[in-house]
Design an enzyme around this catalytic site. Structure first.
Site, mmCIF file in Angstrom:
data_model
loop_
_atom_site.group_PDB
_atom_site.id
_atom_site.type_symbol
_atom_site.label_atom_id
_atom_site.label_comp_id
_atom_site.label_asym_id
_atom_site.label_seq_id
_atom_site.Cartn_x
_atom_site.Cartn_y
_atom_site.Cartn_z
ATOM 1 N N ASP A 58 42.301 -92.545 28.315
ATOM 2 C CA ASP A 58 43.113 -91.600 29.128
ATOM 3 C C ASP A 58 43.484 -90.470 27.910
ATOM 4 O OD1 ASP A 58 43.113 -91.373 31.667
ATOM 5 O OD2 ASP A 58 44.509 -92.918 32.043
ATOM 6 N N ARG A 82 35.859 -86.962 30.814
ATOM 7 C CA ARG A 82 36.794 -86.498 32.255
ATOM 8 C C ARG A 82 37.416 -85.447 31.938
ATOM 9 N NH1 ARG A 82 41.076 -90.750 33.636
ATOM 10 N NH2 ARG A 82 39.333 -91.968 34.106
#
Length: 321
Positions: A147, A197
Site C-alpha cells: 500500500d 494499483r
C-alpha cells in the site's frame, strides 16, 4: 460539495490525531458506521466476509489495519498476524496452472506497520518482515500488494518494493494520482510483469507535492490511467468514480486488453450494487477488505473521500440526540 471540500482537510488531519480518535471512538453510532467499511476486528470475521465476496465472483485484497508502528514488538505482532491469516487463506485460494492469470485472493501491506520508520534501520526491518509475508503468500497462492501512505514514505516504499520484486516479481504496489510525481512513477513502473494499483490518494498533502481540488486530481488520475493502460504491466484501477471506471474500460478496449489483463477495484461496503453489475458484465473486480481494531485512521479517510459517507455519519449523529 463545497462544504465537503472545505471539511476534507480537517478530517484528514483528524485521522492522525490520537485525541480525536478517543473522542470519535466514544460516540455510540460510530461502531455501526464503521461496520459499513471494516469487516470486523478479528481474522475469523474477515475470513467469513472474504468467503462471501469470493462466492459472488469478485476478487479480494485483505488489509489488516495498522500503520505508524513505533515499536519492534508491534511490527512482529503484525507479521505473525499476516502469517496466520495467509495460512487460513490458503484453504480458500484456488489452484491456478497459469501464474500469469489474476489471483483471486491478495493481501495488502502497509510498510509502516512492518517497522518502516522504526529508529535505526527501519528500512531493513520492514524489508525483512515484508519478505517473510511474501514468502508465505507465495506458498498459499496469494498475491501481495504494498500500500501507499503519505508522500514522506514514497521513496522508501518504492525502494523496498524494488528489492522485494527481485524475489517476488508478481508483487504489486500502489501509486496515488494526486501526487505530482506519480506520472513519472507510472512510466517507470509500467513494465512487463508489474502490478500497479492506481488510486486518487487519501492523505492530507501540501500543494507543493500534490494536486489540490477534485478537478485537478481527476485530470491527474486520467493521465496516469492512460500511461498504465498503454504500458506493459497489469493495471489495477481503484476508483468508485463512474467517469474513471468508464475511462478505464474505454482505454482497455482501445488498447486491446482482455479482461484478464487489468482489473477494477472498489472498497468494501461502497457501491456494492455497482460492483456486482460490473461482475455481471464480465469485468474483473477486486474488493479492498480491511479489518482489525486499528480502524480509526482508515475510517476517517473514508469519511473525507466521499460527501455521501460524511453526510451519512452526520445524519447518524443527529438522529442519536
Amino acid at each position: 460539495m463545497v462544504f465537503a471540500e472545505l471539511l476534507r482537510p480537517a478530517l484528514l488531519a483528524a485521522a492522525r490525531s490520537p485525541r480525536m480518535e478517543r473522542t470519535v471512538a466514544k460516540i455510540p453510532v460510530t461502531r455501526n458506521l464503521v461496520d459499513r467499511f471494516v469487516a470486523g476486528q478479528t481474522e475469523a470475521e474477515a475470513i467469513v466476509a472474504t468467503a462471501g465476496i469470493l462466492d459472488s465472483g469478485r476478487y479480494i485484497t485483505i488489509d489488516y489495519l495498522g500503520e505508524d508502528t513505533t515499536e519492534m514488538s508491534q511490527a512482529s505482532v503484525t507479521v505473525s498476524h499476516y502469517l496466520t491469516l495467509l495460512s487460513s487463506l490458503a484453504h480458500l485460494a484456488p489452484t491456478t496452472a497459469d501464474d500469469r492469470s489474476p489471483r483471486s485472493i491478495e493481501v495488502s501491506l502497509k510498510l509502516s506497520a512492518l517497522g518502516q520508520f522504526l529508529p535505526g534501520d527501519g528500512h531493513k526491518v520492514a524489508l525483512e518482515n515484508a519478505h517473510k509475508i511474501c514468502t508465505a503468500a507465495e506458498e498459499a497462492g496469494v498475491w501481495v500488494t504494498v500500500d501507499a501512505e503519505d508522500h514522506t514514505t514514497t521513496d522508501s516504499t518504492l525502494s523496498i518494493v524494488h528489492e522485494l520484486r527481485e524475489d517476488f516479481p508478481a508483487l504489486g504496489t500502489v501509486l496515488q494520482a494526486y501526487l505530482k510525481r506519480t506520472e513519472a512513477d507510472c512510466k517507470d513502473l509500467s513494465r512487463p510483469g508489474s502490478r500497479i494499483r492506481l488510486c486518487k490518494g487519501a492523505y492530507k498533502e501540501p500543494a507543493s507535492v500534490a494536486f489540490q481540488g477534485k478537478a485537478a486530481v481527476d485530470e491527474a488520475y486520467l493521465r496516469c490511467l492512460r500511461i498504465l493502460i498503454r504500458g506493459q504491466g497489469y493495471p489495477m484501477v481503484a476508483s468508485h468514480d463512474p467517469l474513471m471506471i468508464e475511462a478505464a474500460l474505454q482505454h482497455a478496449k482501445e488498447e486491446g486488453r482482455t479482461a484478464d489483463e487489468f482489473e477494477l477495484q472498489m472498497l468494501y461496503g461502497v457501491r456494492d450494487t455497482e460492483q456486482l453489475r460490473l461482475i455481471d458484465a464480465q469485468q474483473h473486480l477486486r474488493v479492498y477488505l480491511p479489518y482489525g481494531d486499528q480502524w480509526y485512521g482508515y475510517f476517517m479517510r473514508r469519511l473525507a473521500e466521499r460527501p455521501a459517507n460524511l453526510a451519512f455519519f452526520l445524519k447518524s449523529l443527529t438522529s442519536q440526540r
